[in-house]
Scaffold this motif. Structure first.
Motif, PDB file in Angstrom:
ATOM      1  N   LEU B  89      50.227  64.440  50.600  1.00 23.16           N
ATOM      2  CA  LEU B  89      50.711  63.643  49.477  1.00 23.16           C
ATOM      3  C   LEU B  89      49.858  62.412  49.249  1.00 23.16           C
ATOM      4  O   LEU B  89      49.692  61.959  48.119  1.00 23.16           O
ATOM      5  N   THR B  90      49.335  61.835  50.336  1.00 20.56           N
ATOM      6  CA  THR B  90      48.637  60.563  50.170  1.00 20.56           C
ATOM      7  C   THR B  90      47.127  60.728  50.136  1.00 20.56           C
ATOM      8  O   THR B  90      46.396  59.738  50.168  1.00 20.56           O
ATOM      9  N   LYS B  91      46.651  61.966  50.077  1.00 21.77           N
ATOM     10  CA  LYS B  91      45.209  62.163  50.052  1.00 21.77           C
ATOM     11  C   LYS B  91      44.666  61.913  48.659  1.00 21.77           C
ATOM     12  O   LYS B  91      45.326  62.197  47.662  1.00 21.77           O
ATOM     13  N   GLU B  92      43.435  61.455  48.611  1.00 27.58           N
ATOM     14  CA  GLU B  92      42.839  61.232  47.291  1.00 27.58           C
ATOM     15  C   GLU B  92      42.600  62.577  46.619  1.00 27.58           C
ATOM     16  O   GLU B  92      42.201  63.551  47.252  1.00 27.58           O
ATOM     17  N   ASP B  93      42.874  62.598  45.320  1.00 28.79           N
ATOM     18  CA  ASP B  93      42.709  63.818  44.554  1.00 28.79           C
ATOM     19  C   ASP B  93      41.395  63.737  43.794  1.00 28.79           C
ATOM     20  O   ASP B  93      41.243  62.947  42.870  1.00 28.79           O
ATOM     21  N   MET B 254      47.117  67.048  47.025  1.00 33.36           N
ATOM     22  CA  MET B 254      48.378  67.773  46.841  1.00 33.36           C
ATOM     23  C   MET B 254      48.188  69.051  46.057  1.00 33.36           C
ATOM     24  O   MET B 254      48.922  70.014  46.245  1.00 33.36           O
ATOM     25  N   LYS B 255      47.194  69.081  45.152  1.00 32.51           N
ATOM     26  CA  LYS B 255      47.016  70.300  44.358  1.00 32.51           C
ATOM     27  C   LYS B 255      46.608  71.455  45.253  1.00 32.51           C
ATOM     28  O   LYS B 255      47.072  72.570  45.088  1.00 32.51           O
TER      29      LYS B 255
END
Lengths: 118, 397, 163, 102
Positions: B89-93, B254-255
């Motif tokens: 959830l907190t990872k950079e996209d 998250m994707k």
């Protein structure tokens, strides 16, 4: 019948909401530090080379064609299978004939060697 | 009626009515609540499944699993899953350059959405428990899962990456191919049960489960479904050595997590659908006395199927695309077609007054006969091919 | 009342997506809009109490025809970055014709008497299955459908194969 | 309940949108997609008429099922032709492929 589909409609909205909420939550939580080098395409450690929208083999299209025929067949076979207990033997054989005609198509494509992966 | 779920929902309904809301609003709120409950069942299962899958694969492959996540491992390393969820959830996209933005962003949502949607019609117990009993039940599942193809095509095409596009093509070729035997074996079940509604199919297996009466469609359905969820022998899209990581190569954060979760949810859904179609769903001992046991039974069967999936997924090697497609078009589809034709005629010839066990026995014998004929044909074909090959070798020598 | 609202929602999806299909420049996006239009039509079928056809709509159109169209879009690449006008020179005449036809059809439809639907008495899927195989029903079209599909498959395969 | 006329008008509008695309698009695949829209409009009409006037027989549904067959056959052959043309002429723009010979 429409009450059942009220549930399905609500369920579709709820699942859509959950799916979007997961992306939305991460959009809120994630750090945003864009960098041109981060956004490069990954291609096995090499520089990206040419456009990915190159021409594909028509082989894929032939599989999709066979699939399409069997898929449309399902439109007829599902009601036939559902009414199975209500219809006499000769009507069942009519359905079998319908399937066998499609099997002929499969055999033709097979004999022509189009199902081989080239 | 001692059904706990019905009692709980009646209690909530009474609570809502007590607040002075009008009847239609209460029923609407109940619908929303049950929709949320059903949608969260797979999500909750998956959280534990990811953990269990890691433990099992570590044990089977003789390596260390998530048995220590720092100080806060929890029992058996269960905290690892939650840590992973938070990490996702907190990872950079990162959005790569040159992607087709709108399809690129819609694709993971669509795939996750469809993975959840099929759970609406799965019967979790006798009567309509939480979900809904559509009269097109199984066809609804087939229809929505065939719409998942687009998620794959959209992701592959919009990623601006050759590996992703090739992977999308390959996995769509695989998905559409294996949908045919799946469809044909579902047709056999619909035919014998005389209904497309999931609840009726479960009801039709009251005395004999279809795994015994129709073992061949069951096996075909299982193989085809494993292919549909990209389990290991059919795992084309994530062929790391050839395709980086499949059509989701360019996804991150998250994707990517949604693809990952959707794959697990689909695998559990296959277990649920298989248990409903062939293992008798919530049927089991003592269900009549205590309906809540039905829910226990179906979850036990889902667990069993999920463990089978894990076992296959962890132990088998990957096949090549030509092997996979040949196996489907030259073996599974003809077998499923022959099976459908023969069963439809044989089942009609059986006396309508015959007991369930007699019918099941005759169908079982028919299935065995078809399987033997198929086996003989394959063996003959293989022998012929081997002779040809040996003759060629002699010519070369 | 709810049904009417839902009708407008699905109608808006269908028409909006339909207009997008014929106007969007990027052919891949047009194909995606087409899928949305199919989905809206499936919603209309649910409102018309033909859930089987709603599922068939998803199954055949989105699952098979849509895949075929997207495959064709990908096979005939180069359209992705199309900068030209998507329409030919007669686009205004085509628009005029479409509007005129719509006006005529709306005029005719408004002359129709109002009908109230009856409640459904039988399971229409059972009826459908029986109609397909009943000798007084549609046996011949049923078998001919299979022949047509086979003929289409053989023709298409012969045309599309690489030589 | 929604009046029958609404469905008919919606289907008519969808048909006209499809007709516009059929006549005005330059890309052959887009033309095929427009034909799909028109076939969908026909199906909506058939199902609507079935529901409102003939709901105790299934003639309308049977015809809708045959529309699916026709749509599938049309799309299969049409796209095969487009792919064949693409292979020889490298274009899918209709004005550039109006000659039957080479």
């Amino acid at each position: 019948m429409l009450e059942q589909f009220t549930f399905i409609g609500v369920f579709l909205l709820v699942t859509l909401f959950i799916s979007c909420a997961m992306v939305g939550l991460s959009w809120v939580l994630r750090p945003k530090r864009p960098d041109p080098r981060k956004s490069e395409i990954y291609e096995c450690g090499l520089e990206p080379h040419g456009t990915p929208w190159f021409q594909f083999k028509a082989q894929y299209y032939i599989f999709a064609l066979v699939f399409l025929v069997f898929d449309v067949e399902a439109v007829f076979l599902f009601p036939w299978a559902k009414a199975y207990s209500l219809i006499p033997l000769y009507a069942v054989i009519e359905g079998v004939l319908f399937i066998l005609l499609l099997a002929v198509a499969l055999i033709y494509v097979w004999r022509k060697g189009l199902l081989e992966w080239m | 009626m001692g059904d706990a779920i019905v009692n709980v929902s009646a209690w909530i309904e009474g609570l809502l009515l007590g607040t002075g809301l009008s009847e239609p609003w209460v029923s609407f709120i109940m619908t929303v609540i049950s929709a949320f409950v059903i949608a969260f069942i797979p999500v909750v299962i998956v959280i534990f499944l990811v953990w269990g899958y890691r433990k099992a694969s570590a044990r089977m492959q003789g390596r260390l699993g998530p048995n220590s996540s720092g100080t806060w491992a929890g029992p058996g390393g269960i905290v690892q899953t939650f840590a992973d969820a938070i990490k996702m959830l907190t990872k950079e996209d990162i959005r790569p350059a040159g992607v087709d933005v709108i399809p690129y962003n819609i694709a993971p949502i669509l795939i996750f959405f469809i993975a959840l949607v099929v759970w609406a019609v799965i019967p979790f117990g006798p009567g309509t428990v939480i979900g809904v009993d559509l009269n097109i039940g199984i066809f609804y599942i087939m229809a929505f899962s065939s719409a998942a193809l687009f998620g794959v095509l959209m992701a592959g095409w919009s990623s601006n990456n050759k590996y992703a596009t090739v992977s999308a093509f390959r996995s769509v070729a695989l998905l559409i191919s294996y949908e045919i035997p799946q469809l044909l074996s579902v047709l056999v079940v619909v035919m014998v049960a005389g209904s497309m509604s999931m609840q009726d199919i479960v009801g039709a297996q009251r005395s004999v489960m279809y795994l015994i009466a129709l073992p061949l469609p069951a096996v075909i359905f299982l193989i085809a479904s494993l292919a549909e969820v990209n389990a290991r022998p059919f795992e084309l899209l994530e062929a790391e050595s050839e395709l980086v990581a499949g059509y989701q190569t360019e996804y991150s954060g998250m994707k990517f997590g949604m693809y990952y979760l959707a794959e697990f949810i689909n695998s559990v859904a296959v277990g649920a659908i298989f248990s409903t179609l062939f293992l008798g769903g919530w049927q089991g001992p003592f269900v009549d006395a205590a309906p809540i046991l039905g829910t226990v039974w179906i979850f036990a069967k889902i667990t069993l199927m999920t463990m089978l999936w894990m076992f296959i997924q962890i132990t088998l090697p990957r096949l090549r695309i030509d092997q996979i497609l040949n196996f489907n078009w030259k073996f599974l589809v003809p077998l499923a077609l022959a099976n459908l034709c023969v069963i439809s005629i044989v089942n009609k010839l059986i006396n309508a007054q015959a007991s369930d066990w007699t019918r099941a026995g005759i169908l079982l014998l028919t299935n065995i006969a078809i399987a033997l004929v198929a086996w003989t044909l394959v063996a003959l074909g293989g022998r012929q091919k081997r002779r040809q090959y040996e003759a060629e070798l002699e010519v070369v020598a | 009342m709810t049904q009417q609202i839902l009708f407008f929602v699905f109608g808006a999806i269908v028409l909006g997506a339909g207009v997008a299909v014929v106007t969007v420049r990027n052919i891949f996006h047009a194909a995606l809009w087409l899928l949305l239009a199919f989905f809206g039509v499936a919603g209309l079928y649910v409102l018309l109490e033909a859930p089987f056809f709603a599922a068939v709509q998803l199954f055949v159109y989105m699952g098979a025809i849509g895949v075929l169209i997207i495959f064709a879009v990908m096979l005939t690449q180069g359209i992705m970055k199309e900068k030209q006008l998507p329409f030919n020179e007669q686009w205004w005449m085509a628009g005029l014709m479409a509007v005129l036809l719509l006006a005529v059809m709306v005029y005719v439809i408004r002359q129709l008497p109002a009908v109230t639907p009856q409640a459904l008495q039988w399971d229409s899927i059972d009826l459908l299955g029986m109609a397909f195989v009943h000798p007084q029903g549609f046996v011949l079209p049923f078998e001919l459908a299979s022949v047509l599909l086979v003929a289409a498959l053989l023709g298409a395969v012969t045309i599309a194969r690489e030589r | 309940m929604v009046p029958l006329q609404w469905y008919l008008i919606l289907a008519a509008a969808l048909f006209c949108v499809g007709l516009y695309g059929l006549l005005a698009r330059r890309n052959a695949i887009a033309v095929l997609m427009s034909i799909e829209l028109m076939l969908n409009a026909v199906s909506v009409n058939l199902i609507a008429f079935w529901r409102y006037t003939e709901s105790n027989t299934v003639t309308g549904q049977v015809f809708a099922a045959f529309v699916y067959v026709v749509a599938a056959a049309e799309v299969a052959v049409g796209l095969a032709i487009i792919i064949a043309i693409w292979r020889t002429k490298n274009t899918v723009v209709l004005e550039e492929i109006d000659l039957l010979k080479g």
